[in-house]
Design an enzyme around this catalytic site. Sequence first.
Site, PDB file in Angstrom:
ATOM      1  N   GLN A  46      -9.879  -1.628  -2.658  1.00 42.91           N
ATOM      2  CA  GLN A  46     -10.465  -0.302  -2.797  1.00 42.91           C
ATOM      3  C   GLN A  46     -11.694  -0.319  -3.696  1.00 42.91           C
ATOM      4  O   GLN A  46     -11.861  -1.202  -4.532  1.00 42.91           O
ATOM      5  CB  GLN A  46      -9.416   0.655  -3.385  1.00 42.91           C
ATOM      6  N   GLU A  59      -2.359   5.532 -11.049  1.00 38.75           N
ATOM      7  CA  GLU A  59      -2.938   6.151 -12.246  1.00 38.75           C
ATOM      8  C   GLU A  59      -1.877   6.545 -13.264  1.00 38.75           C
ATOM      9  O   GLU A  59      -2.186   6.813 -14.426  1.00 38.75           O
ATOM     10  CB  GLU A  59      -3.784   7.364 -11.867  1.00 38.75           C
ATOM     11  N   ASP A  71       2.463  -0.248  -6.798  1.00 37.42           N
ATOM     12  CA  ASP A  71       1.092  -0.088  -6.318  1.00 37.42           C
ATOM     13  C   ASP A  71       0.564  -1.451  -5.875  1.00 37.42           C
ATOM     14  O   ASP A  71       0.786  -2.461  -6.549  1.00 37.42           O
ATOM     15  CB  ASP A  71       0.200   0.497  -7.403  1.00 37.42           C
ATOM     16  N   ASP A 101       2.797  -4.746  -2.178  1.00 39.53           N
ATOM     17  CA  ASP A 101       2.734  -3.849  -1.032  1.00 39.53           C
ATOM     18  C   ASP A 101       4.011  -3.015  -1.040  1.00 39.53           C
ATOM     19  O   ASP A 101       5.118  -3.561  -1.007  1.00 39.53           O
ATOM     20  CB  ASP A 101       2.635  -4.685   0.251  1.00 39.53           C
ATOM     21  N   ALA A 102       3.892  -1.688  -1.109  1.00 37.76           N
ATOM     22  CA  ALA A 102       5.071  -0.823  -1.222  1.00 37.76           C
ATOM     23  C   ALA A 102       6.008  -0.993  -0.033  1.00 37.76           C
ATOM     24  O   ALA A 102       7.235  -0.901  -0.185  1.00 37.76           O
ATOM     25  CB  ALA A 102       4.636   0.632  -1.346  1.00 37.76           C
ATOM     26  N   ASP A 155       2.891   8.591  -3.024  1.00 36.51           N
ATOM     27  CA  ASP A 155       1.667   9.006  -3.721  1.00 36.51           C
ATOM     28  C   ASP A 155       0.571   8.032  -3.325  1.00 36.51           C
ATOM     29  O   ASP A 155       0.016   7.304  -4.147  1.00 36.51           O
ATOM     30  CB  ASP A 155       1.892   9.005  -5.227  1.00 36.51           C
TER      31      ASP A 155
END
Length: 336
Positions: free
Chosen positions: A58, A113, A133, A164-165, A182
């Site tokens: 990202q 976050e 996350d 990786d979730a 989320d």
Amino acid sequence: MGEAVMFPLTFDHHDSNSITPMNMNGDDDSWFEEVIDDDLKWSFSLNSVLHKVISEYQDIVLLDTKHFGKALVIDGKMQSAESDEFIYHECLIHPPLLSHPNPKAVFIMGGGEGSTAREALKHKSIEKVIMCDIDQEVVAFCREHLTANKEAFCNKKLDLVINDAKIELEERKEKFDIIVGDLADPVEGGPCYQLYTKSFYQNIVKPKLNTNGIFVTQAGPAGVFTHQEVFSSIYNTIKQVFKYVVAYTAHVPSFADEWGWVMASDTPFCIEEGKIDKKIRETIKGELLYLDGASFCSLTVLNKMVSSTLKSETHVYTEDNARFIHGQGVGKKCNL
């Protein structure tokens, strides 16, 4: 939110996170400009760019905005702003936890976050919160720069996992009372769209829920002009997997839109104002800023247009038939 363009002095179309003065009166005034759609933009005046990094997954930027304070931007989309992030995170976490008779174990997909974990840890019954996350850079970035969540990151009940979730949830042997999505919005080339699919909900999420377990996910923009982008499809996809599904929305000022969430279970929900207020008093440490019994109930009352769309939606998310909001992830930009 949509793709961001912060117009650079020398424009590079691969870099959607550049900033330059945009004031035509000669003042030294920089703006962050977010492209919500091809013919619609939303701008923030900036004090400064605090940090910027491109991870494996990202494009991450932390801005100091004049109107919303610190703002986290990922892949050009506003993720949260310190002045109003409590709206998004209270709406994501407290409806499912207040609807569960005795939540003890929570699994958060994404949430790098730390704000989602912070809200979950306010519940006295919680014994364990696993936050998974995929992006170490996001987590490290937020731990360093978002001071509001430092206490949550240090809480002994929080188990922070970088993975990786989908893989992490599938491989874990234990089950959870609450599973939270989320995740970043589904954008083409982004890392998360496969975690909005029917197969993921059916084969991985649902089997990992305890009896009375509840799944909740953020579900993208839900305004009059935006709810058909992904919100209605996510709702309909979840309906294919769970018996009881509740969609709800709230206005988030820094998103410039109504935002949507969907929670689901095979146990009926009881959403009553008095019972919710009583449970907030008894089970939550501290005071919520946004939610109480009345507002909780009101979130589930959708306007006629959105409600009609949810009833008539037929699209189901699959790996081969996904919907995306405006914008693109790092993976897509690398192929330009």
